[in-house]
Each structure stands twice: as C-alpha cells, then as structure tokens.
Design a protein around this motif. Structure first.
Motif, PDB file in Angstrom:
ATOM      1  N   UNK A 145       0.790  -1.229   0.000  1.00 27.86           N
ATOM      2  CA  UNK A 145       0.000   0.000   0.000  1.00 27.86           C
ATOM      3  C   UNK A 145       0.821   1.278   0.000  1.00 27.86           C
ATOM      4  N   UNK A 146       2.137   1.152  -0.269  1.00 28.19           N
ATOM      5  CA  UNK A 146       2.987   2.342  -0.357  1.00 28.19           C
ATOM      6  C   UNK A 146       2.948   2.908  -1.775  1.00 28.19           C
ATOM      7  N   UNK A 147       2.862   4.221  -1.860  1.00 30.14           N
ATOM      8  CA  UNK A 147       2.860   4.875  -3.164  1.00 30.14           C
ATOM      9  C   UNK A 147       4.306   5.070  -3.611  1.00 30.14           C
ATOM     10  N   UNK A 148       4.658   4.505  -4.765  1.00 30.15           N
ATOM     11  CA  UNK A 148       6.022   4.567  -5.290  1.00 30.15           C
ATOM     12  C   UNK A 148       6.051   5.491  -6.509  1.00 30.15           C
ATOM     13  N   UNK A 149       6.882   6.518  -6.451  1.00 31.76           N
ATOM     14  CA  UNK A 149       7.013   7.459  -7.563  1.00 31.76           C
ATOM     15  C   UNK A 149       7.971   6.897  -8.606  1.00 31.76           C
ATOM     16  N   UNK A 150       7.527   6.882  -9.855  1.00 27.29           N
ATOM     17  CA  UNK A 150       8.397   6.376 -10.929  1.00 27.29           C
ATOM     18  C   UNK A 150       8.867   7.476 -11.875  1.00 27.29           C
ATOM     19  N   UNK A 151       8.233   8.643 -11.812  1.00 29.73           N
ATOM     20  CA  UNK A 151       8.684   9.710 -12.702  1.00 29.73           C
ATOM     21  C   UNK A 151       8.038  11.045 -12.421  1.00 29.73           C
ATOM     22  N   UNK A 152       8.758  12.099 -12.769  1.00 32.87           N
ATOM     23  CA  UNK A 152       8.245  13.470 -12.741  1.00 32.87           C
ATOM     24  C   UNK A 152       8.347  13.996 -14.167  1.00 32.87           C
ATOM     25  N   UNK A 153       7.275  14.633 -14.645  1.00 30.94           N
ATOM     26  CA  UNK A 153       7.274  15.145 -16.008  1.00 30.94           C
ATOM     27  C   UNK A 153       6.807  16.593 -16.002  1.00 30.94           C
ATOM     28  N   UNK A 154       7.619  17.452 -16.608  1.00 30.85           N
ATOM     29  CA  UNK A 154       7.354  18.892 -16.600  1.00 30.85           C
ATOM     30  C   UNK A 154       7.149  19.399 -18.021  1.00 30.85           C
ATOM     31  N   UNK A 155       7.156  20.720 -18.157  1.00 32.28           N
ATOM     32  CA  UNK A 155       6.914  21.364 -19.445  1.00 32.28           C
ATOM     33  C   UNK A 155       7.782  20.769 -20.560  1.00 32.28           C
ATOM     34  N   UNK A 156       7.124  20.485 -21.683  1.00 28.85           N
ATOM     35  CA  UNK A 156       7.851  19.965 -22.840  1.00 28.85           C
ATOM     36  C   UNK A 156       7.982  18.452 -22.866  1.00 28.85           C
ATOM     37  N   UNK A 157       7.403  17.780 -21.858  1.00 27.50           N
ATOM     38  CA  UNK A 157       7.495  16.312 -21.806  1.00 27.50           C
ATOM     39  C   UNK A 157       6.112  15.688 -21.948  1.00 27.50           C
ATOM     40  N   UNK A 158       6.116  14.396 -22.263  1.00 25.75           N
ATOM     41  CA  UNK A 158       4.863  13.656 -22.423  1.00 25.75           C
ATOM     42  C   UNK A 158       4.534  12.901 -21.151  1.00 25.75           C
ATOM     43  N   UNK A 159       3.283  13.006 -20.728  1.00 30.30           N
ATOM     44  CA  UNK A 159       2.799  12.280 -19.547  1.00 30.30           C
ATOM     45  C   UNK A 159       1.956  11.120 -20.050  1.00 30.30           C
ATOM     46  N   UNK A 160       2.493   9.941 -19.912  1.00 29.08           N
ATOM     47  CA  UNK A 160       1.755   8.793 -20.436  1.00 29.08           C
ATOM     48  C   UNK A 160       2.238   7.488 -19.829  1.00 29.08           C
ATOM     49  N   UNK A 161       1.312   6.557 -19.654  1.00 29.57           N
ATOM     50  CA  UNK A 161       1.680   5.151 -19.481  1.00 29.57           C
ATOM     51  C   UNK A 161       1.471   4.568 -20.876  1.00 29.57           C
ATOM     52  N   UNK A 162       2.547   4.585 -21.653  1.00 36.58           N
ATOM     53  CA  UNK A 162       2.441   4.340 -23.095  1.00 36.58           C
ATOM     54  C   UNK A 162       1.878   2.959 -23.417  1.00 36.58           C
ATOM     55  N   UNK A 163       2.195   1.967 -22.593  1.00 37.47           N
ATOM     56  CA  UNK A 163       1.672   0.614 -22.851  1.00 37.47           C
ATOM     57  C   UNK A 163       0.146   0.621 -22.760  1.00 37.47           C
ATOM     58  N   UNK A 164      -0.389   1.326 -21.775  1.00 38.71           N
ATOM     59  CA  UNK A 164      -1.846   1.429 -21.638  1.00 38.71           C
ATOM     60  C   UNK A 164      -2.451   2.157 -22.826  1.00 38.71           C
ATOM     61  N   UNK A 197      12.656  22.495  -6.264  1.00 31.74           N
ATOM     62  CA  UNK A 197      11.739  23.308  -5.469  1.00 31.74           C
ATOM     63  C   UNK A 197      10.276  23.048  -5.805  1.00 31.74           C
ATOM     64  N   UNK A 198      10.050  22.082  -6.690  1.00 30.23           N
ATOM     65  CA  UNK A 198       8.682  21.816  -7.138  1.00 30.23           C
ATOM     66  C   UNK A 198       8.144  20.477  -6.626  1.00 30.23           C
ATOM     67  N   UNK A 199       9.008  19.686  -5.989  1.00 30.51           N
ATOM     68  CA  UNK A 199       8.576  18.381  -5.461  1.00 30.51           C
ATOM     69  C   UNK A 199       8.931  18.276  -3.984  1.00 30.51           C
ATOM     70  N   UNK A 200       8.250  17.374  -3.283  1.00 31.03           N
ATOM     71  CA  UNK A 200       8.522  17.195  -1.845  1.00 31.03           C
ATOM     72  C   UNK A 200       9.686  16.229  -1.646  1.00 31.03           C
ATOM     73  N   UNK A 201      10.289  16.300  -0.471  1.00 32.98           N
ATOM     74  CA  UNK A 201      11.389  15.389  -0.117  1.00 32.98           C
ATOM     75  C   UNK A 201      10.895  13.942  -0.143  1.00 32.98           C
ATOM     76  N   UNK A 202       9.681  13.707   0.362  1.00 33.72           N
ATOM     77  CA  UNK A 202       9.167  12.327   0.393  1.00 33.72           C
ATOM     78  C   UNK A 202       8.964  11.795  -1.033  1.00 33.72           C
ATOM     79  N   UNK A 203       8.517  12.655  -1.958  1.00 33.51           N
ATOM     80  CA  UNK A 203       8.361  12.225  -3.352  1.00 33.51           C
ATOM     81  C   UNK A 203       9.717  11.928  -3.985  1.00 33.51           C
TER      82      UNK A 203
END
Length: 196
Positions: A69-88, A168-174
């Motif tokens: 039940x832990x949330x695991x971060x796999x990526x951060x995507x900002x301006x100019x990038x694609x946000x996708x789970x491409x397989x889905x 400065x845009x993400x938390x330490x825990x993330x």
C-alpha cells in the motif's frame, strides 16, 4: 490556451520539420487542451489511457501502489514532456500507474482514435509518433537501469544533474520515493556530499 498549443506545435515541428501548413492544420484540429488543478489525476490506476498528454505548463508525477500500500514514484514530467503510461495508451488496456498533477497543469492531448486517424491520413506524422515512442522508451529504460547499475547516491547525483529545476517543485518524500531510499538515507547522502 493559444500559447500552450503553439508551444506544443513548435515541439512537433522540431520533430517533423517537413510537414506542410495544411497537414499541421489538420493535425491541430485533432488535439484538445485540458486544464487540470493541483492533485487532479490525468490518469488513474485501473483506467485506460485514452489520450497521450504533452505538458505545456505544469508538473505531474507518475506512481503506483506496491503490495504493502505504499505509493512509489516512478517519474516526474514537466513542461515539454509527455505524460503517459504508453503501454496502456497503445494497447488500450487498464494502466498499472496513476499520473497526478503536482501543480496546476495544462495538457495538450491527442486521443488514441485521433492518433490512428493521423497515422492513416497524414503519413508525415508517423515520424512524430515513432520519435515520441522512442523518447518514452529511452526514459523508461534509463529509469530501470538506474536501479540495476547505480547506487542511491549515484541516482541522487543523476537527478541533480538532469532535473535540478524540479527541486523546489517536489517534496522530499516524493524525491525519496523516486530514488528508492528512506528519508534518513537521503539526509546521509546530502551530508556526505556537502563535506566533499
């Protein structure tokens, strides 16, 4: 909205410099712009990704829930990038990941159906689809290999080098979740590097 669309189309023209104005106009007619608030989901676990999203403004985080039940971060995507789970997106199957906004975000979206229409009717854009897919594949491969070949400290140094603008845009825990380390381990790494 117009400036966000223009930003997206500039990135498309860099990938496909040979497209005509007419082709670009047809391509533009197939995109939509989505405004999302902080904490909104662009994609939720278990849902099928209906559209690929180009981030014109903002920041998102891709994550999944582990068996505990832990949330695991796999990526951060900002301006100019694609946000996708491409397989889905490609298979139109439910996603194993969620993509959530960390800031108010503007996405330029292209639906699966419209992408297929573009491939069939605007062959010059096949290169666009291929290069976007390659960019996503390289990004995913780098993520996997960072856990195989790098120490936690090396992953941290790599993050500083390649994503210093995100600090400065993400938390330490993330950040800890993304690096695959506990908070105290990150503190130790930072202290060690400060004394070098």
């Amino acid at each position: 909205m117009e400036s966000e669309t223009a930003f997206f189309l500039e990135s498309v023209k860099k990938i496909c410099p040979n497209v005509t104005d007419q082709e670009l106009a047809q391509f533009t007619s197939k995109i939509t712009v989505e405004e999302l608030d902080k904490k909104d989901f662009f994609l939720q676990f278990g849902k099928t990704q209906k559209a690929i999203g180009f981030i014109a403004k903002g920041l998102v985080r891709s994550s999944f829930m582990d068996k505990d039940g832990n949330e695991i971060t796999v990526g951060f995507y900002a301006e100019g990038e694609y946000a996708t789970h491409y397989a889905s997106f490609l298979t139109q199957q439910p996603s194993k990941y969620s993509i959530q906004c960390l800031e108010p975000t503007t996405m330029v979206c292209l639906s699966y159906q419209n992408m297929q229409w573009i491939y069939e009717n605007l062959p010059n854009f096949e290169k666009y689809g291929r290069l976007v897919a390659e960019e996503i594949l390289v990004r995913q491969q780098a993520r996997i290999e960072s856990f195989i070949f790098q120490t936690a400290e090396e992953r941290y140094l790599d993050f500083i080098k390649n994503h210093s603008d995100l600090f400065n845009r993400i938390s330490i825990s993330q950040l800890c979740s993304f690096l695959g380390i506990e908070r105290q381990s990150l503190t130790r790494i930072r202290q060690k590097l400060a004394h070098k």
